[in-house]
Design an enzyme around this catalytic site. Structure first.
Site, PDB file in Angstrom:
ATOM      1  N   PHE A 150       0.841  -1.383  -0.009  1.00 40.92           N
ATOM      2  CA  PHE A 150      -0.015   0.038  -0.005  1.00 40.92           C
ATOM      3  C   PHE A 150       0.774   1.207   0.175  1.00 40.92           C
ATOM      4  O   PHE A 150       0.437   2.417  -0.510  1.00 40.92           O
ATOM      5  CB  PHE A 150      -0.997   0.021   1.323  1.00 40.92           C
ATOM      6  CG  PHE A 150      -0.284   0.592   2.586  1.00 40.92           C
ATOM      7  CD1 PHE A 150      -0.222   1.836   2.824  1.00 40.92           C
ATOM      8  CD2 PHE A 150       0.318  -0.453   3.435  1.00 40.92           C
ATOM      9  CE1 PHE A 150       0.498   2.094   4.198  1.00 40.92           C
ATOM     10  CE2 PHE A 150       0.653  -0.043   4.432  1.00 40.92           C
ATOM     11  CZ  PHE A 150       1.072   1.169   4.777  1.00 40.92           C
ATOM     12  N   LYS A 174      -1.165  -6.958  -9.411  1.00 40.35           N
ATOM     13  CA  LYS A 174      -1.905  -6.929  -8.040  1.00 40.35           C
ATOM     14  C   LYS A 174      -1.659  -6.051  -7.044  1.00 40.35           C
ATOM     15  O   LYS A 174      -0.865  -6.401  -6.415  1.00 40.35           O
ATOM     16  CB  LYS A 174      -2.015  -8.596  -7.719  1.00 40.35           C
ATOM     17  CG  LYS A 174      -3.208  -9.099  -6.788  1.00 40.35           C
ATOM     18  CD  LYS A 174      -3.885  -8.306  -5.785  1.00 40.35           C
ATOM     19  CE  LYS A 174      -2.904  -8.448  -4.502  1.00 40.35           C
ATOM     20  NZ  LYS A 174      -3.347  -7.267  -3.439  1.00 40.35           N
ATOM     21  N   GLU A 177      -4.902  -3.864  -1.861  1.00 39.72           N
ATOM     22  CA  GLU A 177      -6.435  -3.333  -1.899  1.00 39.72           C
ATOM     23  C   GLU A 177      -6.836  -2.172  -1.181  1.00 39.72           C
ATOM     24  O   GLU A 177      -7.886  -1.657  -1.124  1.00 39.72           O
ATOM     25  CB  GLU A 177      -7.177  -4.592  -1.434  1.00 39.72           C
ATOM     26  CG  GLU A 177      -6.847  -5.074  -0.117  1.00 39.72           C
ATOM     27  CD  GLU A 177      -5.613  -6.019   0.130  1.00 39.72           C
ATOM     28  OE1 GLU A 177      -4.508  -5.608  -0.538  1.00 39.72           O
ATOM     29  OE2 GLU A 177      -5.600  -6.840   1.058  1.00 39.72           O
ATOM     30  N   SER A 227       5.363  -6.895   3.425  1.00 37.06           N
ATOM     31  CA  SER A 227       6.029  -7.164   4.623  1.00 37.06           C
ATOM     32  C   SER A 227       6.812  -8.592   4.607  1.00 37.06           C
ATOM     33  O   SER A 227       6.255  -9.553   3.685  1.00 37.06           O
ATOM     34  CB  SER A 227       4.820  -7.452   5.836  1.00 37.06           C
ATOM     35  OG  SER A 227       3.952  -8.446   5.296  1.00 37.06           O
ATOM     36  N   CYS A 282       9.430   1.831   3.464  1.00 35.71           N
ATOM     37  CA  CYS A 282      10.532   0.824   3.793  1.00 35.71           C
ATOM     38  C   CYS A 282      11.702   1.225   4.152  1.00 35.71           C
ATOM     39  O   CYS A 282      12.724   0.628   4.589  1.00 35.71           O
ATOM     40  CB  CYS A 282      10.267  -0.493   2.775  1.00 35.71           C
ATOM     41  SG  CYS A 282      11.247   0.166   1.263  1.00 35.71           S
ATOM     42  N   GLU A 379       9.195  -3.932  13.213  1.00 33.23           N
ATOM     43  CA  GLU A 379       8.866  -2.799  12.062  1.00 33.23           C
ATOM     44  C   GLU A 379       7.435  -2.451  12.514  1.00 33.23           C
ATOM     45  O   GLU A 379       6.393  -3.066  12.368  1.00 33.23           O
ATOM     46  CB  GLU A 379       8.997  -3.526  10.926  1.00 33.23           C
ATOM     47  CG  GLU A 379       8.689  -2.324   9.641  1.00 33.23           C
ATOM     48  CD  GLU A 379       8.394  -2.933   8.406  1.00 33.23           C
ATOM     49  OE1 GLU A 379       7.776  -4.001   8.180  1.00 33.23           O
ATOM     50  OE2 GLU A 379       8.817  -2.098   7.323  1.00 33.23           O
TER      51      GLU A 379
END
Ligand code: NAD
Length: 494
Positions: A150, A174, A177, A227, A282, A379
């Site tokens: 995301f 993909k 969402e 992740s 990240c 994290e």
């Protein structure tokens, strides 16, 4: 409310009556702004089929024609990036200028891929054996799947698809969402640039779509970013069915500050890299490793700057926007509770004075954090900066190298020798010297070490070209009658 659905074979495929739907929110207001279709196996297979059918035609399209489409895509993207930035801010929450920044970094990879003709050049060796030549080719693989997170709804897909498409592959993307609309905007832009239908497809969804991709015999490669647990799962499942997989995972990035550094520069850097995009990067810095001698002064400088940050709706250009969802905001707040309970010093508490609407937290600063606390080990992916104090360089390096993640790191120092030593000794994939977020420019490769990357290839640059093509070496004989006839022996270089 927007209905967001798949883009397959050059058109939007609406959700059916039985389609599962996911909510898309504006994180700055908390308002539900859209419903995204979550693909089942049959819909995902439809997207893979479209890409499979488009592959032979696209593979055989000349480099000259492919490159012309890439240049057209680059021009359209550059001219209309403001539209895309607004879509990103509305669904992700990041500040508008930051959204434009992520597009710029993606555009770099598009520009790199515009040079694909040179990047695909093979080599040629004449007369390796008497009258025998060898040359190499790079060929596309087929259907390349991209599964993205995301936090960079435009940049991360753009790490992969420009190179994949330029090299002659077809794509099924993909996206996350949580902020799906950027992917559809990019798909429509490809069509406008002249890309044939079926070469770039978008399928929205969650685990059901991902699992269909990972087990499909028609998908040749998977580029995943997300992740660490999911990266590992994607790597193991995808490689078990014989695919090439590059799976980039999570991070816990440290910034080591030595006593000889410019402390104002280091404090600015810690604030920018710790709280930019609300820590949802990240490559965000989440741990400042301060040498004890300067720790008090550094913490004070970081706190002083952090108090000036304006938090608000990303569309109004504050310093920092909201978190992606209410659930994620609550998870990050839970880490702040845990850090305080574990005995870390709360210098600034992000739970105070948050706006009532939307998924906001203010920046949090912890001092005296120890490596056994969950705010250090996990994290957090939020605006929480932890300061760990160390006696000197060696202990700082040891701490960083002991961490299971190895995405990015930085050293702040004016000592050239210490900087060179650090870049050589630190076990992390991307290293900054007086630069807190060392994301390499698009023609160098991006990728971490250890739990931050599974698979030995990296996102873009030359490594990306290798990932999306298979190399081939051809040994060919000149048509010389003296070397004709059958020879079933193992080839030797005589
Ligand atoms: P995520 O792992 O939850 O999701 C990533 C993708 O995997 C999404 O498309 C999602 O739909 C899908 N997914 C989620 N759960 C799944 C499951 N159980 N099975 C199959 N697919 C699943 O990650 P996120 O929250 O979207 O993104 C944040 C994470 O991404 C952070 O850990 C961050 O460090 C990481 N990240 C890493 C890099 C990098 O370059 N290393 C870059 C950006 C983000």
């Amino acid at each position: 409310m927007a209905a967001i659905s798949h883009w397959i074979n050059g058109r939007t495929v609406p959700a059916g009556p039985d389609t599962r739907l996911g909510e898309v929110t504006n994180p700055a207001t908390g308002e539900v702004t859209g419903e995204v279709a979550l693909a089942d196996a049959a819909t995902t297979e439809g997207a893979i089929r479209a890409a499979t059918e488009a592959f032979p035609g696209w593979r055989d399209t000349s480099l000259a024609k492919r490159t012309a489409i890439l240049f057209a895509f680059r021009e359209l993207l550059n001219a209309r990036k403001q539209e895309l930035a607004e879509i990103i801010t509305a669904e992700h929450g990041k500040v508008l200028s930051d959204a434009l920044g992520e597009i710029a970094r993606g555009q770099e990879v598009v520009e790199f891929a515009c040079g694909i003709a040179g990047l695909l050049k093979g080599g040629f060796s004449e007369n390796v054996s008497t009258t025998v030549d060898v040359h190499s080719l790079r060929q596309p693989l087929g259907v390349s799947a991209i599964i993205s997170p995301f936090n960079f709804p435009a940049m991360v897909p753009m790490w992969f698809f420009p190179v994949a498409i330029a090299a002659g592959n077809t794509v099924v993307l993909k996206p996350s969402e949580k902020d799906p609309s950027a992917a559809n905007w990019l798909a429509a832009l490809w069509q406008e640039a002249g890309l044939p239908d079926g070469v770039f497809n978008v399928v929205h969804g969650d685990k059901a779509a991902v699992d269909t991709i990972l087990t499909s015999p028609d998908v040749a490669s998977v580029s995943f970013v997300g992740s660490t647990p999911i990266a590992k799962y994607v790597y193991e499942t995808g490689t078990a069915t014989g695919k090439r997989v590059q799976a980039l995972g999570g991070a816990k990035n440290h910034m080591l500050v030595l006593p000889d550094s410019d402390l104002d520069l280091a404090a600015d850097a810690a604030v920018n890299a710790g709280y930019g995009a609300a820590g949802e990067r990240c490559m965000a810095i989440s741990v400042v490793v301060a040498v004890e001698q300067i720790a008090d002064e550094l913490v004070e400088k970081i706190a002083e700057r952090t108090r000036t940050l304006r938090v608000g709706d990303g569309a109004t250009e504050p310093d920092m926007g909201p978190l992606i969802t209410a659930a994620h905001r609550d998870k990050v707040a839970g880490y702040i509770d845990a850090g305080a309970e574990a005995g870390a010093t709360v210098v600034l508490d992000g739970r105070d004075d948050v706006p009532a609407d939307g998924f906001f937290l203010n920046p949090t600063l912890f001092d005296h954090v120890s490596p056994d606390m969950s705010i250090y080990t996990d994290e957090i992916f939020g605006p929480v900066l932890s300061v760990v104090r160390v006696p000197g360089y060696d202990e700082g390096l040891e701490l960083i190298n002991a961490n299971p993640y190895g995405n990015g790191t930085a050293i702040f120092t004016n000592d050239g020798g210490a900087a060179r030593r650090f870049e050589r000794e630190v076990e992390v994939g991307m290293v900054g010297v007086n630069v807190p977020i060392p994301v390499p420019v698009g023609w160098y490769s991006f990728g971490g070490w250890k739990n931050s990357l599974f698979g030995d290839t990296h996102a873009y640059g030359e490594e990306g070209v290798h990932f999306f093509t298979r190399g081939k070496v051809v040994t060919s004989r000149w048509l010389d009658p003296s070397h004709g006839g059958l020879n079933l022996g193992f080839p030797t270089h005589d």
